[in-house]
Motif scaffolding. Structure first.
Motif, PDB file in Angstrom:
ATOM      1  N   ASN A   1      41.862  37.267  36.248  1.00  0.00           N
ATOM      2  CA  ASN A   1      41.810  35.630  35.998  1.00  0.00           C
ATOM      3  C   ASN A   1      40.446  35.264  34.754  1.00  0.00           C
ATOM      4  N   VAL A   2      41.186  34.350  34.374  1.00  0.00           N
ATOM      5  CA  VAL A   2      40.296  34.245  33.092  1.00  0.00           C
ATOM      6  C   VAL A   2      39.884  32.117  33.621  1.00  0.00           C
ATOM      7  N   SER A   3      38.381  32.174  32.728  1.00  0.00           N
ATOM      8  CA  SER A   3      37.560  31.328  32.578  1.00  0.00           C
ATOM      9  C   SER A   3      37.197  30.613  31.991  1.00  0.00           C
TER      10      SER A   3
ATOM     11  N   ALA B   1      30.430  32.491  38.393  1.00  0.00           N
ATOM     12  CA  ALA B   1      30.168  33.962  39.885  1.00  0.00           C
ATOM     13  C   ALA B   1      31.858  34.851  39.809  1.00  0.00           C
ATOM     14  N   VAL B   2      31.899  35.481  40.672  1.00  0.00           N
ATOM     15  CA  VAL B   2      33.108  36.282  40.834  1.00  0.00           C
ATOM     16  C   VAL B   2      33.669  36.953  41.847  1.00  0.00           C
ATOM     17  N   ALA B   3      34.844  36.899  42.301  1.00  0.00           N
ATOM     18  CA  ALA B   3      35.025  37.105  44.205  1.00  0.00           C
ATOM     19  C   ALA B   3      36.745  37.887  43.903  1.00  0.00           C
ATOM     20  N   TYR B   4      36.492  38.824  45.021  1.00  0.00           N
ATOM     21  CA  TYR B   4      37.065  39.548  44.780  1.00  0.00           C
ATOM     22  C   TYR B   4      37.578  40.323  46.313  1.00  0.00           C
ATOM     23  N   GLU B   5      38.168  41.341  46.536  1.00  0.00           N
ATOM     24  CA  GLU B   5      38.532  42.237  47.566  1.00  0.00           C
ATOM     25  C   GLU B   5      37.837  43.106  47.676  1.00  0.00           C
ATOM     26  N   SER B   6      37.112  44.119  49.028  1.00  0.00           N
ATOM     27  CA  SER B   6      36.888  45.487  49.158  1.00  0.00           C
ATOM     28  C   SER B   6      35.383  45.012  48.900  1.00  0.00           C
ATOM     29  N   PRO B   7      34.369  45.341  49.692  1.00  0.00           N
ATOM     30  CA  PRO B   7      33.165  45.937  49.823  1.00  0.00           C
ATOM     31  C   PRO B   7      32.558  47.015  49.300  1.00  0.00           C
TER      32      PRO B   7
ATOM     33  N   VAL C   1      41.739  38.811  42.479  1.00  0.00           N
ATOM     34  CA  VAL C   1      40.173  38.701  41.960  1.00  0.00           C
ATOM     35  C   VAL C   1      40.151  37.118  41.565  1.00  0.00           C
ATOM     36  N   GLY C   2      38.980  36.598  41.066  1.00  0.00           N
ATOM     37  CA  GLY C   2      39.225  35.701  40.864  1.00  0.00           C
ATOM     38  C   GLY C   2      37.685  35.167  40.284  1.00  0.00           C
TER      39      GLY C   2
END
Length: 255
Positions: free
Chosen positions: A111-113, A226-232, A128-129
């Motif tokens: 993901n790119v921003s 900010a970053v968002a992703y799976e799995s703690p 991922v974001g």
């Protein structure tokens, strides 16, 4: 209906490490890029783009926007080339069933921003974001609060000693999550919680994973990210790309 669990964190003590060889073996990386450092490499990075990307680049009216696209796309291709073992110019981008961008022949997602003078690239083996926003002191953020934030979030912003910065912090969290899930901004955007803590929400609003981590982190002065992703169990490695020409994986003649 199945529910998803959201965990919100703030990582103010992020330490940006130079991205140099050998690269981190982490399966979750957030890479910071100061765009001005690569302005002299526009022609080399442009040579890595696909024909459709070249057309997209030429559609930008302003040179600054065109260069930003070329730099971020060229660097993305080179980074993915290193991790996938493919030539940067030969990489083919595809979309998953949830409209998430991925790389053909690989399980790497990205993901790119970008905003202002900076860009972020997130690389991960799962969804991922990432989002970055320059804090605009002239932007009337108050005008979009009712349509984008819950009443509790609006109060959380307005009661802050620095409501403008708090707005951008929460906004980037929402953006990172909807980018990670492939939903985009829609009628559910207001309903995505953003305050610190843990939340259980309806899974149809945030994708198929049953657990998401959404973290704010220190980007640079005047920016929120900010970053968002799976799995703690995973923690992102935060790296900075500075001296690109020295990397062995950069092959400007390979298309």
């Amino acid at each position: 209906m199945r529910s998803a669990f959201l965990v919100y964190n703030t990582l103010p003590a992020v330490k940006w490490s130079p991205l140099a060889e050998p690269f981190p073996v982490s399966e979750l990386l957030v890479i910071r890029i100061e765009l001005a450092r690569f302005s002299a490499l526009i022609s080399q990075l442009f040579a890595l783009l696909s024909p459709d990307e070249e057309v997209r680049a030429q559609r930008y009216f302003h040179e600054k926007d065109r260069h930003r696209f070329i730099i971020t796309r060229g660097l993305l291709r080179s980074l993915l080339g290193h991790y996938t073992g493919q030539k940067p110019g030969a990489i083919q981008f595809v979309q998953t069933s949830h409209k998430k961008p991925s790389v053909r022949g690989s399980n790497w997602q990205y993901n790119v921003s970008h905003s202002g003078d900076w860009a972020l690239i997130a690389l991960s083996k799962t969804a991922v974001g990432v989002d970055i926003e320059k804090i605009d002191r002239d932007f009337r953020y108050q005008d979009i609060l009712p349509e984008s934030f819950s009443p509790q979030e609006q109060a959380f912003i307005e009661k802050s000693p620095d409501p403008r910065t708090r707005f951008y912090q929460l906004w980037t969290r929402k953006e990172a999550l909807v980018k990670a899930t492939g939903q985009g901004i829609d009628e559910h955007f207001q309903q995505i919680p953003t305050q610190d803590g843990s939340y259980e929400v309806e899974s149809q609003r945030i994708g198929n994973s049953n657990r998401w981590i959404i973290s704010s982190f220190a980007m640079t002065e005047g920016y929120a990210a900010a970053v968002a992703y799976e799995s703690p169990e995973r923690i992102p490695d935060f790296c900075e790309l500075n001296d690109f020409e020295s990397f062995a994986f950069f092959h400007p003649d390979e298309h």
